[in-house]
Write an enzyme that holds these catalytic residues in place. Structure first.
Site, PDB file in Angstrom:
ATOM      1  N   HIS A  18       1.263 -10.044   4.897  1.00  0.00           N
ATOM      2  CA  HIS A  18       1.386 -10.086   6.356  1.00  0.00           C
ATOM      3  C   HIS A  18       0.808 -11.414   6.849  1.00  0.00           C
ATOM      4  O   HIS A  18      -0.394 -11.620   6.823  1.00  0.00           O
ATOM      5  CB  HIS A  18       0.634  -8.933   6.994  1.00  0.00           C
ATOM      6  CG  HIS A  18       1.066  -7.600   6.469  1.00  0.00           C
ATOM      7  ND1 HIS A  18       0.552  -6.421   6.921  1.00  0.00           N
ATOM      8  CD2 HIS A  18       1.978  -7.250   5.525  1.00  0.00           C
ATOM      9  CE1 HIS A  18       1.111  -5.415   6.296  1.00  0.00           C
ATOM     10  NE2 HIS A  18       1.973  -5.897   5.426  1.00  0.00           N
ATOM     11  N   GLU A  38       8.291  -0.633   6.128  1.00  0.00           N
ATOM     12  CA  GLU A  38       7.266   0.234   5.544  1.00  0.00           C
ATOM     13  C   GLU A  38       5.954   0.267   6.313  1.00  0.00           C
ATOM     14  O   GLU A  38       5.132   1.121   6.061  1.00  0.00           O
ATOM     15  CB  GLU A  38       7.010  -0.171   4.094  1.00  0.00           C
ATOM     16  CG  GLU A  38       6.394  -1.532   3.963  1.00  0.00           C
ATOM     17  CD  GLU A  38       5.177  -1.536   3.072  1.00  0.00           C
ATOM     18  OE1 GLU A  38       4.878  -0.536   2.410  1.00  0.00           O
ATOM     19  OE2 GLU A  38       4.507  -2.570   3.064  1.00  0.00           O
ATOM     20  N   HIS A  70       9.134  -6.728  -2.906  1.00  0.00           N
ATOM     21  CA  HIS A  70       7.923  -6.392  -2.164  1.00  0.00           C
ATOM     22  C   HIS A  70       6.743  -6.527  -3.127  1.00  0.00           C
ATOM     23  O   HIS A  70       6.505  -5.639  -3.947  1.00  0.00           O
ATOM     24  CB  HIS A  70       8.034  -4.968  -1.622  1.00  0.00           C
ATOM     25  CG  HIS A  70       6.995  -4.629  -0.615  1.00  0.00           C
ATOM     26  ND1 HIS A  70       7.113  -4.993   0.705  1.00  0.00           N
ATOM     27  CD2 HIS A  70       5.825  -3.965  -0.732  1.00  0.00           C
ATOM     28  CE1 HIS A  70       6.062  -4.557   1.367  1.00  0.00           C
ATOM     29  NE2 HIS A  70       5.257  -3.930   0.507  1.00  0.00           N
ATOM     30  N   HIS A 116       3.815   1.359   1.148  1.00  0.00           N
ATOM     31  CA  HIS A 116       3.481   2.392   2.137  1.00  0.00           C
ATOM     32  C   HIS A 116       4.658   3.324   2.416  1.00  0.00           C
ATOM     33  O   HIS A 116       4.680   4.026   3.425  1.00  0.00           O
ATOM     34  CB  HIS A 116       3.001   1.749   3.441  1.00  0.00           C
ATOM     35  CG  HIS A 116       1.729   0.986   3.292  1.00  0.00           C
ATOM     36  ND1 HIS A 116       0.552   1.573   2.895  1.00  0.00           N
ATOM     37  CD2 HIS A 116       1.458  -0.332   3.465  1.00  0.00           C
ATOM     38  CE1 HIS A 116      -0.396   0.651   2.832  1.00  0.00           C
ATOM     39  NE2 HIS A 116       0.132  -0.513   3.160  1.00  0.00           N
TER      40      HIS A 116
END
Length: 184
Positions: free
Chosen positions: A183, A44, A156, A73
């Site tokens: 991240h 994504e 997610h 995203h």
């Protein structure tokens, strides 16, 4: 039933060009050294950190990815709808509205022919609105259970507590749960 011994490499949030370069640099070696049967990538963020394009999809496939999950995203590129329509190895969170393009689960096959179900769900803490991930994942499990006993879930989500709750909820219901989004 059968007991399957497979090795799956799950790669979270490939972000931009450098993330795609890392796939090319490391995936083949890891697949060889660890006898990996399947590579699942969260794509994504693959296009400049926001969404997936046809070219980033093709590039990650060439790098060794077998299937892709998405996240918050998902809709950042206009090409994603066409990718969902043409490719059966890219899924979006199952708890997005049923009116959204794409599907929330897929069936992948290892090189030895083992069927692996993959489900993608998205959390609700610090995320845009989505339906209950708990309800959605149960629906997807029920659908995949007719085809395979090997089921993986990409959750997610932002909050560790939400990821832990999903892990406890799915204990004994699926083969593995992995989390993407943060991240690191």
């Amino acid at each position: 039933g059968f007991i399957y011994m497979i090795k799956v490499l799950c790669v979270g949030d490939v972000a931009g060009r450098i993330g795609r370069e890392m796939l090319f640099k490391y995936v083949d070696d890891i697949k060889y050294q660890k006898s990996v049967d399947l590579v699942i990538v969260n794509g994504e963020n693959s296009s400049h950190g926001r969404g997936m394009t046809r070219s980033t999809y093709n590039e990650m496939c060439r790098a060794g990815a077998d299937g892709f999950t998405m996240g918050n995203h998902t809709w950042n590129t206009k090409e994603i709808t066409d990718i969902f329509r043409k490719e059966d190895n890219v899924i979006r969170p199952a708890n997005f509205s049923s009116e959204c393009p794409g599907k929330g689960s897929m069936l992948l096959y290892t090189k030895n022919g083992v069927k692996v179900g993959v489900i993608n769900i998205i959390g609700r803490v610090y995320m845009d609105g989505a339906d209950s991930p708990f309800d959605a994942v149960l629906r997807e499990i029920e659908t995949l259970r007719e085809k395979t006993n090997v089921i993986l879930v990409d959750f997610h989500a932002e909050a560790t507590s939400e990821k832990e709750a999903m892990g406890y909820f799915l204990d004994g219901k699926v083969s593995a749960v992995f989390g993407t989004h943060t991240h690191i």
